[in-house]
Design a protein around this motif. Structure first.
Motif, mmCIF file in Angstrom:
data_model
loop_
_atom_site.group_PDB
_atom_site.id
_atom_site.type_symbol
_atom_site.label_atom_id
_atom_site.label_comp_id
_atom_site.label_asym_id
_atom_site.label_seq_id
_atom_site.Cartn_x
_atom_site.Cartn_y
_atom_site.Cartn_z
ATOM 1 N N GLY A 1 -47.485 31.627 -27.221
ATOM 2 C CA GLY A 1 -48.938 31.492 -27.201
ATOM 3 C C GLY A 1 -49.473 31.265 -25.806
ATOM 4 N N PHE A 2 -48.647 30.638 -24.958
ATOM 5 C CA PHE A 2 -49.077 30.390 -23.576
ATOM 6 C C PHE A 2 -49.083 31.664 -22.736
ATOM 7 C CE2 PHE A 2 -47.461 25.912 -24.374
ATOM 8 C CZ PHE A 2 -48.733 25.382 -24.490
ATOM 9 N N MET A 3 -48.513 32.745 -23.244
ATOM 10 C CA MET A 3 -48.632 34.031 -22.565
ATOM 11 C C MET A 3 -50.042 34.589 -22.722
ATOM 12 S SD MET A 3 -45.025 35.715 -23.809
ATOM 13 C CE MET A 3 -45.230 37.248 -22.897
ATOM 14 N N LEU A 4 -50.775 34.047 -23.707
ATOM 15 C CA LEU A 4 -52.105 34.558 -24.024
ATOM 16 C C LEU A 4 -53.216 33.582 -23.662
ATOM 17 C CD1 LEU A 4 -51.107 35.797 -27.587
ATOM 18 C CD2 LEU A 4 -51.356 37.238 -25.563
ATOM 19 N N SER A 5 -52.864 32.310 -23.501
ATOM 20 C CA SER A 5 -53.894 31.296 -23.251
ATOM 21 C C SER A 5 -53.243 30.060 -22.652
ATOM 22 C CB SER A 5 -54.597 30.942 -24.565
ATOM 23 O OG SER A 5 -55.514 29.894 -24.390
ATOM 24 N N ASP A 6 -53.910 29.446 -21.654
ATOM 25 C CA ASP A 6 -53.359 28.249 -21.023
ATOM 26 C C ASP A 6 -53.455 27.018 -21.920
ATOM 27 O OD1 ASP A 6 -52.748 29.718 -18.806
ATOM 28 O OD2 ASP A 6 -54.495 29.069 -17.637
ATOM 29 N N ILE A 7 -54.429 27.027 -22.817
ATOM 30 C CA ILE A 7 -54.601 25.939 -23.782
ATOM 31 C C ILE A 7 -54.413 26.511 -25.179
ATOM 32 C CG2 ILE A 7 -56.180 24.205 -24.730
ATOM 33 C CD1 ILE A 7 -55.336 23.567 -21.924
ATOM 34 N N VAL A 8 -53.599 25.832 -25.983
ATOM 35 C CA VAL A 8 -53.368 26.248 -27.364
ATOM 36 C C VAL A 8 -53.674 25.070 -28.275
ATOM 37 C CG1 VAL A 8 -51.692 27.078 -29.047
ATOM 38 C CG2 VAL A 8 -51.586 27.899 -26.684
ATOM 39 N N ASN A 9 -54.588 25.279 -29.212
ATOM 40 C CA ASN A 9 -54.899 24.262 -30.223
ATOM 41 C C ASN A 9 -54.343 24.695 -31.569
ATOM 42 O OD1 ASN A 9 -56.856 22.105 -29.013
ATOM 43 N ND2 ASN A 9 -57.540 24.068 -28.187
ATOM 44 N N VAL A 10 -53.812 23.743 -32.282
ATOM 45 C CA VAL A 10 -53.208 24.025 -33.585
ATOM 46 C C VAL A 10 -53.868 23.153 -34.638
ATOM 47 C CG1 VAL A 10 -51.067 24.055 -34.922
ATOM 48 C CG2 VAL A 10 -51.006 24.554 -32.459
ATOM 49 N N ARG A 11 -54.334 23.795 -35.714
ATOM 50 C CA ARG A 11 -54.799 23.069 -36.910
ATOM 51 C C ARG A 11 -53.858 23.433 -38.045
ATOM 52 N NH1 ARG A 11 -60.614 24.822 -35.796
ATOM 53 N NH2 ARG A 11 -60.086 26.548 -37.187
ATOM 54 N N THR A 12 -53.333 22.425 -38.728
ATOM 55 C CA THR A 12 -52.388 22.733 -39.803
ATOM 56 C C THR A 12 -52.453 21.693 -40.910
ATOM 57 O OG1 THR A 12 -50.068 23.296 -40.281
ATOM 58 C CG2 THR A 12 -50.452 21.505 -38.707
ATOM 59 N N ARG A 13 -52.294 22.169 -42.108
ATOM 60 C CA ARG A 13 -52.203 21.284 -43.273
ATOM 61 C C ARG A 13 -51.200 21.884 -44.239
ATOM 62 N NH1 ARG A 13 -56.249 21.370 -48.267
ATOM 63 N NH2 ARG A 13 -54.533 21.079 -49.713
ATOM 64 N N HIS A 14 -50.195 21.104 -44.589
ATOM 65 C CA HIS A 14 -49.207 21.570 -45.557
ATOM 66 C C HIS A 14 -49.871 21.755 -46.917
ATOM 67 C CE1 HIS A 14 -45.536 21.697 -48.033
ATOM 68 N NE2 HIS A 14 -44.956 22.116 -46.919
ATOM 69 N N PHE A 15 -49.513 22.829 -47.589
ATOM 70 C CA PHE A 15 -50.241 23.172 -48.823
ATOM 71 C C PHE A 15 -49.987 22.190 -49.955
ATOM 72 C CE2 PHE A 15 -46.150 24.939 -49.707
ATOM 73 C CZ PHE A 15 -46.040 25.080 -51.076
ATOM 74 N N GLU A 16 -49.000 21.303 -49.804
ATOM 75 C CA GLU A 16 -48.709 20.346 -50.865
ATOM 76 C C GLU A 16 -49.279 18.957 -50.591
ATOM 77 O OE1 GLU A 16 -44.598 22.049 -52.845
ATOM 78 O OE2 GLU A 16 -44.421 20.838 -51.027
ATOM 79 N N ASN A 17 -50.014 18.778 -49.485
ATOM 80 C CA ASN A 17 -50.690 17.499 -49.290
ATOM 81 C C ASN A 17 -52.045 17.725 -48.642
ATOM 82 O OD1 ASN A 17 -50.490 17.398 -46.365
ATOM 83 N ND2 ASN A 17 -48.323 16.890 -46.626
#
Length: 846
Positions: free
Chosen positions: A447-463
């Protein structure tokens, strides 16, 4: 009520037990009842399942109570119920290790399961060793089993005697479960203050004390499960452990009154370097737990604040070898620059490939889990990956509705460079059939090949907990924000739009072209969304192309009918019309054919069977250009110094006609190749002058003899033959292919490269349009750059595909002579064994 102290600790009873006995006889009676309930289970049942985990019995629990007394700041400041919680959790935290015979059998059959684990996956890991498989299974889930046991079996025991309707099974079960959970679980599930009856309780504090005390109970007589796990794969037996290692101090916690903190100390010796390295790893775990308890209790009321020196004082001495206090150190910036650089992935645009294939893995993992539990009438899960371009917000979002990540997955794998969740036991032991694309644990760095800052949002589907992570290319520090979210699930990777688009100079069209090449859309939908233009494009790249149109004489072949682990379809163009030959007219000769045996005659009038001229599978002929304009040739000769080059130039310029002479092999052997002058013989008994009859100019004193040969396969007694070709020369592609390759290779749905079938002794007139194959065998993975595979494996794939194509034609043939000829050809030239050909067809080629 003297059983606990007198039976095991007559000379040195644990301080917590003495304190509770003196302060609250009612709660002390609860502890005694718990002890009576679990003693035999810990002493006998655990040992039956875990004979290698020595002294994992009631003594272990009682020693933990000793360590607890040393860890807590002040017993006097704890409530009576908190003391009770600590003692009971020490007695009960490992009760889940004791499985009954019935429980073991239910685990094996799948009737009893935990954490979505599959016993069959454990059995596979341990090569069908049921003893090791069941031990590993129970060890991993024993804390959950302990919590389950407490809630099911102790509801009538874990009560406040003066308030018989008030029990504390829920609190004790969570404290016990916490000793194998991530510390974030403790923050979420346990509290620092609540009331139970008249007592204040801090369950989070109790859990942290249990965790550290449990780790401290190890020496040459006892191998903790977590340490034994690291020893077992190396083949270090319990006997070797005792022989080569000893801890001399039983009191592992001391107080430095001058500095105001406690110290964990280990004194002993070790004379085996392998065991010593494992001990150092275990000491690291203790250090980590010290850091956790210091950090978490520092936010509590003063009576709970634990203050340990941050590192164990390790005085375990080596005997017979030297251990330096050194270890590998990774420079984050250097290693990430290496792993995310173009030297590994090639062009920067391949960063998008890495991110999307991670999303596809998450979607396919979730789909398999959803399909297992879905009942009739339930909504069908539809996996989708979206590439969302939002120039107004300066964002590019790679969004999926896949499995998402828990905090444990984030910490252990996503943020741990080189550690892949999909190759870990945490994933593999669930026994899922989906075999993920990712194997190296470095994909997100792309992802850093495409952007210097990478933000991740994630939620497991079981919680319901969503995590937001911000990562920077420039440093290793990350921030994580936690929130409740009942709507969003899956994972979003958010990049900077302006930086991302610099990788795609042709704009959105180039992104669309990339997606249409690199990802098969079978099973997972892929969408390209431009918010600025409000346009959505569905990426359609099916394994089987709808453009392959077959006519009545074509044969469609499904590769999976013949191969294991390779899927794809193609259409062979009119194989009966093209592949099988019976006369000289079926061979693509360069010139008009003539036969020579003392005289030249038209081959069609010779009555010679073409197969009679084949020797050792080869038909040899000579091609002669008929040069009819001597003056033009002479002028060209004047320009060129080389006669051979002059003749070639004349032939090319004048589109010269050829004659092709076929003859017995002994005659062909006498022919001269290259420039031929009027005074020379073409071959024995055939002079240059014979060419005048076929248009050679009488003033043309030179020509150019060219040899040609054809690989012919036939069975004696049959007129049907196959023309073969060696190594697919350029001419082969000019005749049979639109491009210089035959198929696109995908591995687990992601494009790797385009490949040409360039095998020796191939069928010359085998015609088909470009097709795609998808390889789904676990053992076959692309290189780290994902643009190539091992050359031996590539060759095996080509051989297997070619075998499948020929067998696909074979099973559709009706003519017995054609069938016999084709299968014998395969047996002689294409019987190489590969991992892919199904057993039925392997046997046919033997």
């Amino acid at each position: 009520m003297k059983e606990l102290s007198q039976l095991h600790f007559e000379t040195n009873p644990p301080a917590l037990i003495l304190a509770l006995k003196e302060r609250n006889d009612d709660l002390y009676s609860v502890v005694v009842n718990v002890y009576r309930k679990v003693k035999d289970i810990l002493d006998t049942r655990v040992a039956q399942v875990f004979p290698d985990y020595t002294l994992h019995n009631i003594n272990h629990s009682l020693r933990i109570i000793h360590y607890m007394g040393d860890i807590i700041p002040s017993i006097e400041l704890l409530s009576d119920l908190e003391i009770t919680f600590l003692i009971c959790s020490a007695l009960l935290h490992d009760i889940g290790m004791g499985a009954t015979t019935s429980e073991v059998e239910k685990i094996k059959t799948g009737e009893l399961s935990y954490n979505s684990y599959s016993y069959e996956a454990f059995l596979k890991k341990f090569h069908n060793d049921h003893i090791k498989a069941i031990q590993d299974y129970i060890r991993r889930v024993h804390a959950l089993r302990s919590a389950e046991y407490i809630k099911n079996e102790l509801e009538g025991i874990l009560i406040i005697p003066t308030m018989p309707n008030t029990n504390f099974t829920e609190e004790i079960s969570k404290i016990c479960q916490a000793h194998t959970e991530d510390v974030s679980w403790i923050d979420k599930n346990l509290t620092t203050y609540s009331l139970k009856g008249i007592y204040t309780i801090n369950t989070r504090f109790c859990a942290m004390v249990l965790r550290l005390a449990d780790l401290l109970d190890f020496d040459s007589e006892r191998t903790p499960p977590s340490l034994f796990k690291t020893l077992e794969p190396t083949g270090v037996s319990q006997e070797e452990w005792k022989q080569h290692f000893s801890v001399d101090n039983s009191n592992k916690i001391t107080v430095d009154t001058s500095r105001g903190y406690k110290i964990v100390e280990l004194f002993g010796k070790c004379n085996d370097s392998v065991i010593h390295r494992k001990i150092l790893k275990y000491v690291d775990w203790i250090n980590s737990e010290i850091e956790n308890i210091n950090k978490i209790t520092s936010k509590m009321e003063n009576q709970y604040v634990v203050n340990f020196k941050s590192h164990v004082r390790n005085e375990i001495k080596s005997e017979g070898y030297t251990f330096a206090d050194l270890r590998f150190i990774i420079d984050f910036r250097q290693i990430t620059n290496l792993l995310m650089g173009e030297q590994i992935y090639g062009h920067r645009k391949n960063g998008l490939r890495e991110l999307i294939q991670n999303s596809i893995d998450a979607c396919k993992t979730r789909k398999e889990i959803e399909d297992k539990v879905r009942e009739f009438g339930d909504e069908v899960y539809k996996p989708v990956v979206k590439v969302i371009l939002d120039s107004d917000k300066n964002q590019v979002i790679i969004s999926d509705n896949g499995s998402g990540m828990t905090i444990e997955i984030l910490k252990k794998y996503f943020l741990n460079v080189g550690s892949s969740y999909y190759t870990s036991d945490d994933y593999l032991l669930k026994g899922l059939k989906h075999k993920p694309i990712g194997n190296y644990g470095i994909g997100f760095l792309a992802g850093f090949m495409l952007s210097d800052i990478v933000n991740v949002r994630t939620r497991h589907f079981e919680n319901s907990t969503r995590y937001e992570v911000e990562l920077s290319k420039e440093d290793e520090f990350v921030s994580i924000k936690e929130s409740e979210d009942v709507k969003h699930f899956g994972t979003d990777i958010i990049l900077k739009y302006d930086q991302f688009m610099k990788v795609w100079p042709k704009g959105i069209a180039e992104i669309e072209e990339f997606l249409n090449l690199y990802f098969l859309s079978d099973g997972v939908g892929i969408e390209l969304i431009d918010k600025n233009s409000e346009e959505k494009k569905d990426i359609i790249n099916n394994l089987v192309s709808s453009e392959q149109n077959a006519n009545v004489n074509d044969i469609g072949i499904n590769l999976s009918d013949f191969l294991e682990g390779i899927t794809g379809e193609l259409v062979v163009k009119s194989p009966i019309n093209y592949l099988f030959n019976s006369t000289f007219e079926d061979i693509n000769l360069k010139g008009t054919p003539y036969y020579f045996d003392n005289e030249i005659i038209d081959f069609s009038e010779s009555g010679v069977n073409i197969l009679d001229l084949v020797s050792n599978g080869e038909l040899k002929v000579i091609n002669i250009p008929i040069i009819d304009d001597g003056k033009s040739l002479d002028k060209i000769i004047e320009v060129f110094d080389d006669l051979d080059e002059a003749l070639k130039h004349y032939i090319e310029k004048n589109n010269t006609d050829f004659i092709t002479i076929l003859a017995p092999d002994d005659k062909i052997a006498t022919a001269k190749e290259g420039v031929l002058s009027y005074h020379e013989s073409i071959m024995d008994e055939l002079d240059f002058s014979a060419l005048y009859k076929y248009g050679q100019g009488t003033t043309c004193n030179h020509t150019l003899i060219d040899f040609d040969s054809f690989n012919i396969f036939y069975l004696p007694g049959n007129n049907v033959f196959l023309e073969l070709i060696d190594n697919s020369p350029k001419q082969y592609y000019l005749i049979n292919r639109r491009t210089s390759y035959d198929f696109k290779l995908y591995i687990k749905g992601v494009y790797v490269k385009s490949i040409a079938l360039t095998l020796n002794k191939m069928l010359y007139y085998l015609r088909f349009e470009e097709f795609k194959i998808n390889v789904v065998i676990d053992e076959i993975v692309p290189n780290v750059s994902r643009d190539d595979i091992n050359k031996e494996i590539e060759n095996d794939i080509c051989i297997a595909i070619y075998q499948a194509i020929c067998l696909g034609v074979y099973v559709k043939l009706n003519d017995p002579v054609q069938k016999e000829t084709l299968i014998e050809y395969l047996r002689q030239f294409k019987s190489t064994q590969t991992p892919f050909l199904k057993e039925k067809y392997r046997n046919m080629l033997c």
